[in-house]
Scaffold this active site. Structure first.
Site, PDB file in Angstrom:
ATOM      1  N   GLU B 193     110.683  -5.484  -3.095  1.00  0.00           N
ATOM      2  CA  GLU B 193     110.808  -5.432  -1.640  1.00  0.00           C
ATOM      3  C   GLU B 193     112.222  -5.107  -1.160  1.00  0.00           C
ATOM      4  O   GLU B 193     112.389  -4.528  -0.095  1.00  0.00           O
ATOM      5  CB  GLU B 193     110.362  -6.766  -1.028  1.00  0.00           C
ATOM      6  CG  GLU B 193     108.885  -7.087  -1.217  1.00  0.00           C
ATOM      7  CD  GLU B 193     107.982  -6.182  -0.399  1.00  0.00           C
ATOM      8  OE1 GLU B 193     108.405  -5.786   0.706  1.00  0.00           O
ATOM      9  OE2 GLU B 193     106.884  -5.856  -0.869  1.00  0.00           O
ATOM     10  N   SER B 473      60.007 -46.714   9.532  1.00  0.00           N
ATOM     11  CA  SER B 473      59.982 -48.015   8.855  1.00  0.00           C
ATOM     12  C   SER B 473      61.341 -48.475   8.333  1.00  0.00           C
ATOM     13  O   SER B 473      61.445 -49.586   7.813  1.00  0.00           O
ATOM     14  CB  SER B 473      58.998 -47.967   7.691  1.00  0.00           C
ATOM     15  OG  SER B 473      57.736 -47.577   8.159  1.00  0.00           O
TER      16      SER B 473
END
Lengths: 197, 776
Positions: B193, B473
């Site tokens: 870079e 239930s």
């Protein structure tokens, strides 16, 4: 500057833990033998424990695989429930012993948060060990969290069923806690309960 | 004066003087302009300088809170599934190698494993990196030894990072220090870079000249000749528009940054700022996170070929995305390697070795981050009660949860496989079948797993928390527990007969049994085990709805259900999580504790901010809990849940309750073993009817989970105030072991029946307690 992490502060605590543990390995090596014939479902049976050397964990976390006969056409008579008798000693895992020891040291040095963290770790390993709840209740007592202290001790009594020595300690602690909040009648009741063991 | 002179001069030599004064004017103007420019530029510079310094020295990034799973504890004697340990180590990015000589490596053999842990700074203590030798016997961890062969009683692996709480821009990063970055990464970045990085003063004139040539050739602005410093400025301070104006700002700022700070400081900021990929809506910034995102490993453990790929990605994370464009990515990586070798940073051999390596990218699905949306949802809800959003998404908090990735995986797959099997069996009506699950540790109250739907990775409707469904239930244990407190015993005969309860609106409530048969006189425990509706309604009406509501609230329901008779059969709607609190309390012997997903929250430095303590409260006596636990075991041994033992070993005690709502729209099962409590719901989001009941659906998921989990057996402890007696079931009277149709039932002292059944003679009529003591 950067907050990036991972300090390696080294072995301070863990050396202590290690030292304690190595010693306690031997102590911890007591275990359970389980298994009598027939299906016996719901009740923890401590009558047959002790004596035979096995890795400690199998007892402290409560794994007991019992041979059992279950078939589709089972009759109701097969559901029989043994009546447990008090046990005298309770094998502990070395890891739990080490954690209890550090919790105790942390408590004495006033690091209550660290002590609680150690107890939480111990609880995850051996949630049925009443000693953990005893220590925990005592920490809450020292911190003045009276009602939590009592509840934790009560949880301990639930885990200590059949262990007279532990029950006596727990009820004495409950008596202390109750005196702490000025509940002298409750304290007396707890004391009487303690001495019934 | 000028006015006077002007005519004079104009009269004297108009032709010769005019150009000179014009030039002078221009020069004067230019001087003024440049002075103004200088002042403005100076002000601008000062302003830029302030900006550069403020941001660089302040809090540079909003750091998302990090959320961790529970750390795996290792101790001798532990029952530890080796497959689960392997999964955990893979989740932590450990490499399976022949020689584990560095942290993050493991040697794996059939009965032993050598793990070189990385260590972790836990809030309570530091876990140092260690070499641990784990010895197994089957699924039991027999011993742990350190490198000197000493026994280690207890050790913790690092916790798996399971997610974060991101700010609006969805930027995510794991900060690293410069010294954590591999040398090769820094060299690669500089070589690729910005070769002159350590020599230029923030900008590179050579670079700009080169870029200009390119731009002129192209006829537009496409290249900036950026240094690393400029790239940092661009991403850190400026917007991403490619305009000349921005470029003009960038240059002085880069110089200023370079002037104020050292090259290393700038490089470190660069390492953490740079954009390196996109994980869904989450932007992956910095090499620390990128390393985890692509390789599931910490940056300092990366090898040359991995480092080269990351360095190469800077140029175009999306163009070179190694998951979508592996060929391009490999080309780019190899180019980086080539440059490194040509510049003499690495040897030819190292280059060739690295080029031979595959990309080594982990599958995105295997990453734990983002894998548990339902559980994270729960964590976030609990956190938001205490912390403002901006603290959560910017302060870098560390959140330690109870999530157990193994249990979570087991739960998800139990749900998915069962749903698939049900769809295969029932076809179209259950095409859209959905589910939700909550799994806890009964004694600690910690939430171990949460499943929000059959596609557990999908971050959508969280059924475990938000599906409000009739519990059917599942409510019954509360009814029967209230009945026990009101003086009923397990042997009391209930009337399973048609019942009609007049309602205020003039109508009547006439509950039916599931099989539309009334069963006559039924022992209390069996009415629950078989889930008979009529006897339950009779019981509930006789003790009163208030007792049932009170019991539900004591067990953990925070709201107050309306006192409709249909409450007795579970008309009330609840989320799986809400009803789980009830079963959690029952599994914990009547000690209610908050269901905790979060253990601890610390700031970014590890200082504890909040703790979610284990606060218990005994809400039901140990004796009554013992009785209801007996009945709930009857459910799984001989009642509606008995099919669990088609798959579970008979020696494993489990207890629980099936639930099916009216018209079969919901299939439930809630139950527990010694160290696992799980609630499962199955149903359709549009509330359509199901072709199966609680035991035909949810129970299968639950059973599948327990088969995978191999939990500890549930052991109900017999409290002092409990005695067991032989009871004749048909009459509920005392009997003896030798008689037909009898069973041992627990009673609270003093509540056992007084009368004897016909079969029993005097000798056998003794209490079991006495009987046993006598023979010992």
């Amino acid at each position: 500057m950067l907050q990036a992490v991972v300090e390696t502060k080294a072995l301070r605590m863990s050396t202590v833990v290690k030292a304690v543990c190595v010693g306690s390995v031997i102590l911890g090596l007591a275990g359970c033998v389980s298994g009598t014939g027939g299906y016996r479902p719901p009740v923890e049976d401590r009558t047959e424990q002790g004596g035979v050397i096995q890795p400690a964990e199998s007892t402290s976390t409560g794994v007991m695989v019992r041979p059992a006969v279950v078939s589709e056409g089972r009759t109701e008579q097969q559901v029989s429930v043994p009546v447990p008798t008090p046990m005298t000693s309770r094998p502990q895992n070395p890891a739990v012993i080490a954690l209890l020891k550090s919790a105790d040291q942390q408590k004495s040095s006033g690091s209550m948060q660290a002590a609680e963290s150690s107890l939480e770790r111990a609880q995850r390993i051996a949630p049925r060990d009443p000693e953990i709840y005893y220590q925990w209740a005592d920490i809450r007592r020292l911190e003045g969290q009276w009602s939590q202290a009592e509840q934790l001790a009560l949880k301990g009594t639930n885990m200590a069923i059949g262990d007279a020595i532990m029950l006596r300690r727990l009820w004495l602690l409950i008596a202390d806690i109750r005196s702490g909040v000025g509940d002298s009648a409750g304290a007396k009741q707890a004391k009487n309960k303690a001495f019934s063991y | 004066m000028a006015k006077k002179r002007a005519p004079k001069s104009s009269s004297r030599g108009r032709s010769s003087k005019k150009p000179r004064s014009f030039l002078k004017k221009i020069l004067f103007l230019l001087l003024k302009i440049s002075l103004l420019g200088l002042v403005l530029g100076g002000i601008g510079l000062i302003y830029l300088d302030m900006q550069v310094k403020n941001k660089f020295e302040g809090k540079r990034w909003a750091l998302p809170a990090k959320v961790y799973a529970r750390p795996l504890e290792l101790y001798a004697g532990q029952v530890l599934d080796r497959a689960a340990l392997k999964q955990e180590l893979k989740g932590l990015g450990y490499r399976f190698v022949n020689r584990a000589d560095r942290p993050g490596m493991v040697e794996w053999a059939s009965s032993r494993a050598r793990v070189h842990t990385r260590g972790f700074s836990f809030p309570d203590s530091d876990e140092p990196p260690r070499k641990l030798m784990l010895n197994f016997s089957g699924n039991q961890l027999m011993s742990i030894r350190d490198e000197r062969g000493k026994n280690v009683s207890l050790s913790r692996l690092e916790p798996i990072l399971i997610g974060g709480i991101y700010p609006k821009d969805n930027e995510d990063r794991d900060l690293i220090r410069l010294d954590q970055a591999p040398e090769a990464l820094l060299s690669a970045l500089i070589q690729i870079e910005d070769r002159e990085y350590y020599n230029h003063f923030g900008i590179s004139l050579k670079g700009i000249a080169r870029a200009m040539v390119v731009n002129v050739k192209a006829g537009r602005f496409i290249q900036g000749g950026s240094t690393l410093t400029q790239q940092l400025i661009k991403n850190f301070y400026l917007t991403s528009d490619r305009t000349l104006a921005r470029k003009l700002m960038e240059l002085p700022m880069a110089v200023l940054l370079d002037f104020h700070y050292s090259k290393d400081e700038i490089l470190e900021a660069y390492l953490n700022e740079v954009y390196l990929g996109q994980a869904g809506s989450r932007a992956v910034h910095g090499f620390g996170l990128a390393s985890q995102y692509y390789f599931a490993q910490p940056i300092n453990e990366l090898k040359l070929h991995q480092v080269a790929l990351l360095a190469g990605l800077v140029k175009g994370p999306s163009y070179y995305d190694p998951r979508r464009h592996p060929k391009r990515a490999k080309g780019r990586r190899d180019l980086v390697l080539k440059v490194l070798q040509e510049q003499g940073v690495i040897s030819m051999k190292a280059r060739l070795d690295a080029e031979k390596r595959p990309l080594g990218i982990v599958k995105q699905r295997s990453l734990h981050k983002g894998a548990y949306p339902a559980y994270l949802d729960l964590v976030k809800r609990q956190l938001r009660e205490e912390y403002p959003e901006e603290v959560l998404n910017s302060e870098g908090l560390r959140v330690f949860t109870s999530l157990n990735p193994t249990v979570q995986t087991h739960s998800e797959s139990a749900l998915a496989t069962t749903v698939t099997a049900l769809q295969k069996r029932y076809g179209k009506p259950v095409k859209e079948l959905q589910g939700g699950m909550v799994v806890t540790d009964p004694q600690t109250g910690e939430v171990l797993a949460l499943v929000g739907g059959r596609n557990a990775r999908y971050q959508g409707f969280n059924r475990a928390l938000d599906a409000q469904r009739s519990i059917g239930s599942l409510v019954k244990p509360a009814v029967y527990l209230a009945g026990l407190e009101a003086g009923y015993t397990l042997a009391t005969l209930l009337d399973d007969q048609p019942v009609s309860v007049p309602l205020p609106n003039g109508k009547s409530w006439v509950p039916q049994n599931f099989d539309h048969v009334s069963h006559g006189k039924v022992p209390y425990f069996r009415a629950l085990a078989k889930s008979y509706n009529q006897s339950t309604a009779q019981l509930g009406m006789s003790i009163g709805l208030d007792r049932v509501i009170d019991m539900l609230q004591r067990l953990g329901i925070s709201r107050k259900p309306k006192p409709y008779p249909s409450l007795l059969l579970g008309a009330e709607s609840m989320s799986p999580f809400e009803i789980a609190t009830v079963y959690q309390t029952i599994a914990a012997n009547g000690f209610r504790a908050p269901m905790r997903a979060i253990r601890l929250v610390t700031d970014s430095e590890g200082v504890e901010l909040s703790r979610y303590p284990f606060d218990v409260k005994q809400v039901v006596s140990a004796e009554n809990m013992h009785l209801i636990q007996y009945a709930l075991q009857a459910v799984t041994r001989e009642g509606t849940g008995r099919s669990v033992y088609n798959r579970l070993p008979a020696g494993l005690n489990v207890a629980g309750k099936t639930g099916t709502s009216n018209d079969q729209r919901d299939s439930w099962f809630a139950g527990f073993a010694g160290d696992r409590m799980a609630v499962v719901w199955l149903g359709l989001d549009d509330n359509g009817k199901l072709p199966f009941t609680g035991s035909g659906g949810a129970l299968k998921v639950w059973t599948e989970l327990m088969v995978k989990e191999q939990p500890h057996s549930f052991m109900s402890v017999q409290p002092e105030g409990i005695e067991y007696y032989w009871i004749e079931e048909s009459t509920g009277l005392l009997s003896a072991e030798q008689c037909e149709g009898v069973r041992q039932l627990p009673f609270i002292k003093g509540t056992a029946p007084q009368d004897y059944a016909e079969c029993a003679d005097n000798k056998q009529n003794e209490s079991v307690d006495w009987f046993k003591r006598w023979f010992r």
